[in-house]
Design a protein around this motif. Structure first.
Motif, PDB file in Angstrom:
ATOM      1  N   CYS A 128      -4.863 -19.939  29.680  1.00 43.24           N
ATOM      2  CA  CYS A 128      -4.763 -20.933  28.937  1.00 43.24           C
ATOM      3  C   CYS A 128      -5.283 -20.706  27.640  1.00 43.24           C
ATOM      4  N   GLY A 129      -4.418 -21.045  26.510  1.00 43.68           N
ATOM      5  CA  GLY A 129      -4.724 -20.668  25.007  1.00 43.68           C
ATOM      6  C   GLY A 129      -3.924 -19.811  24.207  1.00 43.68           C
ATOM      7  N   GLU A 130      -3.882 -19.910  23.002  1.00 42.30           N
ATOM      8  CA  GLU A 130      -3.207 -19.178  22.222  1.00 42.30           C
ATOM      9  C   GLU A 130      -3.966 -17.914  21.493  1.00 42.30           C
ATOM     10  N   SER A 131      -5.205 -17.862  21.585  1.00 40.83           N
ATOM     11  CA  SER A 131      -5.940 -17.014  20.899  1.00 40.83           C
ATOM     12  C   SER A 131      -5.624 -15.714  21.235  1.00 40.83           C
ATOM     13  N   PRO A 132      -6.287 -14.823  20.459  1.00 42.55           N
ATOM     14  CA  PRO A 132      -6.077 -13.175  20.457  1.00 42.55           C
ATOM     15  C   PRO A 132      -6.576 -12.676  21.965  1.00 42.55           C
ATOM     16  N   VAL A 133      -7.603 -13.421  22.477  1.00 40.01           N
ATOM     17  CA  VAL A 133      -7.851 -12.942  23.860  1.00 40.01           C
ATOM     18  C   VAL A 133      -6.798 -13.158  24.909  1.00 40.01           C
ATOM     19  N   ALA A 134      -6.283 -14.650  24.713  1.00 40.38           N
ATOM     20  CA  ALA A 134      -5.491 -14.999  25.791  1.00 40.38           C
ATOM     21  C   ALA A 134      -4.026 -14.202  25.609  1.00 40.38           C
ATOM     22  N   LEU A 135      -3.669 -13.707  24.370  1.00 38.96           N
ATOM     23  CA  LEU A 135      -2.569 -13.054  24.344  1.00 38.96           C
ATOM     24  C   LEU A 135      -2.752 -11.550  24.773  1.00 38.96           C
ATOM     25  N   ALA A 136      -3.955 -11.124  24.397  1.00 37.62           N
ATOM     26  CA  ALA A 136      -4.205  -9.538  24.942  1.00 37.62           C
ATOM     27  C   ALA A 136      -4.288  -9.670  26.556  1.00 37.62           C
ATOM     28  N   LEU A 137      -4.842 -10.885  27.115  1.00 34.60           N
ATOM     29  CA  LEU A 137      -4.800 -10.908  28.693  1.00 34.60           C
ATOM     30  C   LEU A 137      -3.249 -10.732  29.150  1.00 34.60           C
ATOM     31  N   CYS A 138      -2.673 -11.596  28.415  1.00 35.60           N
ATOM     32  CA  CYS A 138      -1.193 -11.405  29.154  1.00 35.60           C
ATOM     33  C   CYS A 138      -0.414 -10.108  28.784  1.00 35.60           C
ATOM     34  N   GLU A 139      -0.763  -9.563  27.904  1.00 35.17           N
ATOM     35  CA  GLU A 139       0.083  -8.274  27.666  1.00 35.17           C
ATOM     36  C   GLU A 139      -0.720  -7.222  28.468  1.00 35.17           C
ATOM     37  N   LEU A 140      -1.944  -7.295  28.582  1.00 34.07           N
ATOM     38  CA  LEU A 140      -2.642  -5.994  29.501  1.00 34.07           C
ATOM     39  C   LEU A 140      -2.305  -5.960  30.915  1.00 34.07           C
ATOM     40  N   SER A 141      -2.072  -7.469  31.376  1.00 37.88           N
ATOM     41  CA  SER A 141      -1.724  -7.705  32.734  1.00 37.88           C
ATOM     42  C   SER A 141      -0.605  -7.438  33.396  1.00 37.88           C
ATOM     43  N   SER A 142       0.213  -6.956  32.413  1.00 34.12           N
ATOM     44  CA  SER A 142       1.776  -6.678  32.668  1.00 34.12           C
ATOM     45  C   SER A 142       2.218  -5.896  33.710  1.00 34.12           C
ATOM     46  N   ARG A 143       1.190  -4.780  34.032  1.00 36.87           N
ATOM     47  CA  ARG A 143       1.309  -3.617  35.154  1.00 36.87           C
ATOM     48  C   ARG A 143       0.301  -4.141  36.365  1.00 36.87           C
ATOM     49  N   LEU A 144      -0.222  -5.220  36.502  1.00 35.01           N
ATOM     50  CA  LEU A 144      -1.003  -5.429  37.610  1.00 35.01           C
ATOM     51  C   LEU A 144      -0.251  -6.222  38.728  1.00 35.01           C
ATOM     52  N   ASP A 179      -3.110 -16.728  45.683  1.00 34.18           N
ATOM     53  CA  ASP A 179      -4.281 -16.747  44.930  1.00 34.18           C
ATOM     54  C   ASP A 179      -4.051 -17.076  43.375  1.00 34.18           C
ATOM     55  N   ARG A 180      -4.853 -18.077  42.987  1.00 36.65           N
ATOM     56  CA  ARG A 180      -4.708 -18.065  41.572  1.00 36.65           C
ATOM     57  C   ARG A 180      -6.052 -17.953  40.806  1.00 36.65           C
ATOM     58  N   TYR A 181      -5.816 -17.235  39.671  1.00 29.38           N
ATOM     59  CA  TYR A 181      -6.727 -16.733  38.832  1.00 29.38           C
ATOM     60  C   TYR A 181      -6.654 -17.547  37.510  1.00 29.38           C
ATOM     61  N   VAL A 182      -7.713 -18.391  37.006  1.00 27.91           N
ATOM     62  CA  VAL A 182      -7.383 -19.061  35.715  1.00 27.91           C
ATOM     63  C   VAL A 182      -8.462 -18.724  34.571  1.00 27.91           C
ATOM     64  N   VAL A 183      -7.906 -18.152  33.410  1.00 28.65           N
ATOM     65  CA  VAL A 183      -8.648 -17.858  32.566  1.00 28.65           C
ATOM     66  C   VAL A 183      -8.630 -18.869  31.250  1.00 28.65           C
ATOM     67  N   VAL A 184      -9.490 -19.610  30.841  1.00 29.55           N
ATOM     68  CA  VAL A 184      -9.599 -20.585  29.637  1.00 29.55           C
ATOM     69  C   VAL A 184     -10.016 -19.800  28.427  1.00 29.55           C
ATOM     70  N   ALA A 185      -8.906 -19.576  27.803  1.00 26.67           N
ATOM     71  CA  ALA A 185      -9.308 -18.927  26.512  1.00 26.67           C
ATOM     72  C   ALA A 185      -8.980 -19.641  25.172  1.00 26.67           C
ATOM     73  N   THR A 186      -8.901 -20.889  25.233  1.00 28.79           N
ATOM     74  CA  THR A 186      -8.334 -21.730  24.385  1.00 28.79           C
ATOM     75  C   THR A 186      -9.371 -21.800  22.959  1.00 28.79           C
ATOM     76  N   GLN A 187     -10.583 -21.279  23.139  1.00 28.68           N
ATOM     77  CA  GLN A 187     -11.400 -20.922  22.194  1.00 28.68           C
ATOM     78  C   GLN A 187     -11.433 -22.153  20.986  1.00 28.68           C
ATOM     79  N   GLY A 188     -11.589 -23.315  21.300  1.00 30.53           N
ATOM     80  CA  GLY A 188     -11.966 -24.477  20.607  1.00 30.53           C
ATOM     81  C   GLY A 188     -10.404 -25.378  20.437  1.00 30.53           C
ATOM     82  N   LYS A 189      -9.385 -24.962  20.846  1.00 30.63           N
ATOM     83  CA  LYS A 189      -8.188 -25.615  20.838  1.00 30.63           C
ATOM     84  C   LYS A 189      -7.795 -26.128  22.301  1.00 30.63           C
ATOM     85  N   GLY A 190      -8.384 -27.299  22.475  1.00 28.17           N
ATOM     86  CA  GLY A 190      -8.009 -27.881  23.815  1.00 28.17           C
ATOM     87  C   GLY A 190      -8.911 -27.605  25.015  1.00 28.17           C
ATOM     88  N   ASP A 191     -10.065 -26.977  24.499  1.00 22.79           N
ATOM     89  CA  ASP A 191     -10.884 -26.508  25.662  1.00 22.79           C
ATOM     90  C   ASP A 191     -11.143 -27.446  26.780  1.00 22.79           C
TER      91      ASP A 191
END
Length: 277
Positions: A128-144, A179-191
């Motif tokens: 959840c979110g468009e922060s740099p951490v959120a976008l990095a999570l999507c990119e780094l998880s591509s091979r998992l 199994d669902r894993y949710v990461v809230v990385a909104t960082q102030g935008k819709g927390d």
């Protein structure tokens, strides 16, 4: 027939539902199903598509499918007439070298071997979110091997990484079966909206990217608005393993490592509860 079977498999995969495929691999003497016959079996034992024989065979095969979906391990079932089991010194329900023997009470007195393969949905990673951490999570998880959903309201066109699903909001489907894993990385935008969605999503893991102080303040607002403190207690904050991460990529790596540890730890606990060494 095969087209209908394949369409049903694709539909279940798309919905993220678990199922098993039973395939007849060998028959001896007369049987109603022949080698190559297949059946698609749901988690409750319902045969949703295909054919593997009459009621004489269905009971043992559907039981094996339910068990296979329970522990993720395939099964091999050998159905034989009771006279043959007795002559070979085997009994109904016995398992030898990975083969489970079962009675075939059909008048044909034939034998049939069936391989049952469980197909479980990949784990669901929701960011959840468009922060740099959120976008990095999507990119780094591509091979998992995870099905990735990015919830990023208002994300600028062209900024989104490649994910399986991109949502312009935090409304998450429930009852997906994976199994669902949710990461809230909104960082102030819709927390608050993102955390409410995460708590309602039926997740096995929820993490919040932010400081302890920031999470405590968020919890105060949510509790004041009716959210149960016990629900918030399940949230991992700060998110990720402590690897002294600083950059968005490092923080994303620490979170993914924590998710892997949680996922594999749950599998080991389930294996032990099912009697595996």
């Amino acid at each position: 027939m095969q087209t209908s079977f394949d369409d049903k498999v694709l539909a279940l995969r798309t919905k993220g539902e678990a199922f098993a495929i039973a395939t007849v691999v060998r028959t001896v003497d007369a049987t109603s199903a022949k080698p190559g016959a297949k059946a698609l079996i749901l988690a409750d034992g319902t045969i949703a598509e295909g054919w593997i024989g009459g009621g004489c065979a269905r009971g043992a095969v559907t039981r094996a499918a339910i068990e296979a979906l329970g522990d993720g391990q395939p099964r091999f079932v050998s159905l034989r007439p009771e006279e043959l089991l007795d002559a070979e010194g085997r009994s109904h329900g016995e398992e030898r070298e990975g083969v489970r023997f079962a009675r075939n009470r059909c008048p044909s007195k034939g034998s049939m071997d069936v391989f049952v393969e469980p197909v479980t949905p990949p784990p669901d990673l929701v960011v959840c979110g468009e922060s740099p951490v959120a976008l990095a999570l999507c990119e780094l998880s591509s091979r998992l091997g995870m099905r990735r959903t990015l919830c990023a309201p208002g994300l600028a066109e062209g900024k989104a990484p490649e994910v399986e699903r991109l949502l312009d909001g935090f409304a998450l489907q429930t009852g997906i079966g994976a199994d669902r894993y949710v990461v809230v990385a909104t960082q102030g935008k819709g927390d608050e909206a993102a955390m409410r969605a995460a708590l309602a999503a039926g997740a096995v893991y929820i993490a919040f990217v932010g400081s302890r102080r920031k999470f405590a303040a968020l919890c105060e607002r949510l509790v004041a608005d009716g959210v149960a403190p016990s629900d918030l207690a399940q949230v991992k904050s700060p998110a990720g393993l402590d690897i002294s991460a600083i950059t968005p990529d490092e923080i994303a790596l620490s979170i993914l490592a924590e998710i892997v540890a949680e996922r594999r730890g749950r599998q080991r606990r389930e294996d032990r509860s099912n009697g595996s060494p």
